[in-house]
Motif scaffolding. Structure first.
Motif, PDB file in Angstrom:
ATOM      1  N   LEU A   3      20.858-104.858  84.151  1.00  0.00           N
ATOM      2  CA  LEU A   3      20.189-103.703  84.755  1.00  0.00           C
ATOM      3  C   LEU A   3      19.834-102.655  83.700  1.00  0.00           C
ATOM      4  CD1 LEU A   3      22.355-103.293  87.976  1.00  0.00           C
ATOM      5  CD2 LEU A   3      20.021-104.164  87.838  1.00  0.00           C
ATOM      6  N   ARG A   4      20.734-102.444  82.732  1.00  0.00           N
ATOM      7  CA  ARG A   4      20.450-101.494  81.653  1.00  0.00           C
ATOM      8  C   ARG A   4      19.257-101.944  80.815  1.00  0.00           C
ATOM      9  NH1 ARG A   4      25.854-100.605  81.893  1.00  0.00           N
ATOM     10  NH2 ARG A   4      26.576-102.132  80.375  1.00  0.00           N
ATOM     11  N   SER A   5      19.146-103.241  80.581  1.00  0.00           N
ATOM     12  CA  SER A   5      18.012-103.729  79.784  1.00  0.00           C
ATOM     13  C   SER A   5      16.692-103.576  80.542  1.00  0.00           C
ATOM     14  CB  SER A   5      18.227-105.184  79.371  1.00  0.00           C
ATOM     15  OG  SER A   5      18.170-106.042  80.486  1.00  0.00           O
ATOM     16  N   GLU A   6      16.719-103.647  81.867  1.00  0.00           N
ATOM     17  CA  GLU A   6      15.497-103.512  82.664  1.00  0.00           C
ATOM     18  C   GLU A   6      15.136-102.057  82.965  1.00  0.00           C
ATOM     19  OE1 GLU A   6      15.200-105.950  86.164  1.00  0.00           O
ATOM     20  OE2 GLU A   6      16.139-107.654  85.150  1.00  0.00           O
ATOM     21  N   TYR A   7      16.144-101.212  83.218  1.00  0.00           N
ATOM     22  CA  TYR A   7      15.892 -99.845  83.672  1.00  0.00           C
ATOM     23  C   TYR A   7      16.242 -98.772  82.647  1.00  0.00           C
ATOM     24  CZ  TYR A   7      15.237-101.817  88.304  1.00  0.00           C
ATOM     25  OH  TYR A   7      14.784-102.534  89.370  1.00  0.00           O
TER      26      TYR A   7
ATOM     27  N   SER B 192      20.425 -95.163  80.926  1.00  0.00           N
ATOM     28  CA  SER B 192      20.900 -94.086  81.801  1.00  0.00           C
ATOM     29  C   SER B 192      21.054 -94.523  83.257  1.00  0.00           C
ATOM     30  CB  SER B 192      19.946 -92.890  81.734  1.00  0.00           C
ATOM     31  OG  SER B 192      18.678 -93.243  82.249  1.00  0.00           O
ATOM     32  N   ILE B 193      20.581 -95.712  83.619  1.00  0.00           N
ATOM     33  CA  ILE B 193      20.653 -96.158  85.015  1.00  0.00           C
ATOM     34  C   ILE B 193      22.103 -96.246  85.498  1.00  0.00           C
ATOM     35  CG2 ILE B 193      20.636 -98.660  84.602  1.00  0.00           C
ATOM     36  CD1 ILE B 193      18.669 -96.940  87.368  1.00  0.00           C
ATOM     37  N   MET B 194      23.026 -96.607  84.622  1.00  0.00           N
ATOM     38  CA  MET B 194      24.430 -96.717  85.018  1.00  0.00           C
ATOM     39  C   MET B 194      25.208 -95.425  84.754  1.00  0.00           C
ATOM     40  SD  MET B 194      25.063 -99.659  86.317  1.00  0.00           S
ATOM     41  CE  MET B 194      23.481-100.026  87.002  1.00  0.00           C
ATOM     42  N   LEU B 195      24.656 -94.548  83.942  1.00  0.00           N
ATOM     43  CA  LEU B 195      25.369 -93.313  83.599  1.00  0.00           C
ATOM     44  C   LEU B 195      25.137 -92.197  84.602  1.00  0.00           C
ATOM     45  CD1 LEU B 195      24.692 -93.280  79.764  1.00  0.00           C
ATOM     46  CD2 LEU B 195      26.782 -93.961  80.937  1.00  0.00           C
TER      47      LEU B 195
ATOM     48  N   LEU C  79      17.897 -98.003  92.486  1.00  0.00           N
ATOM     49  CA  LEU C  79      18.433 -99.283  92.949  1.00  0.00           C
ATOM     50  C   LEU C  79      19.047 -99.229  94.341  1.00  0.00           C
ATOM     51  CD1 LEU C  79      20.082-100.375  89.594  1.00  0.00           C
ATOM     52  CD2 LEU C  79      17.934-101.197  90.564  1.00  0.00           C
ATOM     53  N   GLY C  80      19.325 -98.031  94.836  1.00  0.00           N
ATOM     54  CA  GLY C  80      19.816 -97.893  96.203  1.00  0.00           C
ATOM     55  C   GLY C  80      21.313 -97.995  96.378  1.00  0.00           C
ATOM     56  N   PHE C  81      22.089 -97.907  95.314  1.00  0.00           N
ATOM     57  CA  PHE C  81      23.541 -97.991  95.452  1.00  0.00           C
ATOM     58  C   PHE C  81      24.239 -97.106  94.439  1.00  0.00           C
ATOM     59  CE2 PHE C  81      22.508-101.373  92.417  1.00  0.00           C
ATOM     60  CZ  PHE C  81      23.445-101.170  91.414  1.00  0.00           C
ATOM     61  N   THR C  82      25.531 -96.888  94.696  1.00  0.00           N
ATOM     62  CA  THR C  82      26.405 -96.264  93.709  1.00  0.00           C
ATOM     63  C   THR C  82      27.528 -97.255  93.398  1.00  0.00           C
ATOM     64  OG1 THR C  82      27.704 -95.174  95.430  1.00  0.00           O
ATOM     65  CG2 THR C  82      25.948 -93.895  94.421  1.00  0.00           C
ATOM     66  N   VAL C  83      28.075 -97.126  92.212  1.00  0.00           N
ATOM     67  CA  VAL C  83      29.110 -98.036  91.740  1.00  0.00           C
ATOM     68  C   VAL C  83      30.467 -97.381  91.941  1.00  0.00           C
ATOM     69  CG1 VAL C  83      29.985 -99.311  89.745  1.00  0.00           C
ATOM     70  CG2 VAL C  83      27.529 -98.950  90.013  1.00  0.00           C
ATOM     71  N   ARG C  84      31.405 -98.169  92.470  1.00  0.00           N
ATOM     72  CA  ARG C  84      32.757 -97.656  92.699  1.00  0.00           C
ATOM     73  C   ARG C  84      33.765 -98.660  92.148  1.00  0.00           C
ATOM     74  NH1 ARG C  84      35.579 -98.222  97.880  1.00  0.00           N
ATOM     75  NH2 ARG C  84      33.575 -98.953  98.654  1.00  0.00           N
ATOM     76  N   HIS C  85      34.681 -98.192  91.306  1.00  0.00           N
ATOM     77  CA  HIS C  85      35.769 -99.031  90.810  1.00  0.00           C
ATOM     78  C   HIS C  85      36.897 -98.959  91.829  1.00  0.00           C
ATOM     79  CE1 HIS C  85      34.064 -99.680  86.781  1.00  0.00           C
ATOM     80  NE2 HIS C  85      33.465 -98.532  87.051  1.00  0.00           N
TER      81      HIS C  85
END
Length: 106
Positions: free
Chosen positions: A25-29, A32-35, A44-50
């Motif tokens: 995803l980072r290579s495509e977007y 900063s997409i994950m940060l 992308l329509g979601f948030t990441v949760r550990h």
């Protein structure tokens, strides 16, 4: 990949599977997409949760074949495993994500 798909939720049971996906995803977007969670939600329509998921020993596929070493008293016990949860905000974006990134065709 060990992935569970539920309504508006995708669970990566093995975090390294998510790390590979996040790299894609980072290579495509862009990096900063994950940060930036608001950008991830918008694009992308979601948030990441550990998450630490509670899993029954006997239901865990990692230990299913090795039940001979698993003592009888542990078969009904639970353990925690590190998981990555993707919380989606609408079903159409989740469907798009599953078809584009998780559909391996095999």
């Amino acid at each position: 990949m060990k992935i569970l798909i539920k309504k508006n939720l995708i669970i990566f049971r093995k975090p390294y599977d998510w790390y590979e996906m996040a790299g894609r995803l980072r290579s495509e977007y862009g990096p900063s997409i994950m940060l930036i969670s608001s950008k991830c939600k918008r694009e992308l329509g979601f948030t990441v949760r550990h998450h630490k998921g509670l899993v029954k020993w006997s239901d865990d596929p990692d230990y299913f074949d090795d039940e001979t070493w698993l003592e009888k008293e542990f078969k009904n016990r639970y353990h925690y495993e590190d998981q990555i949860h993707l919380d989606f905000y609408n079903e159409s974006q989740m469907s798009w994500f599953v078809l584009k990134y998780l559909n391996t065709g095999g």
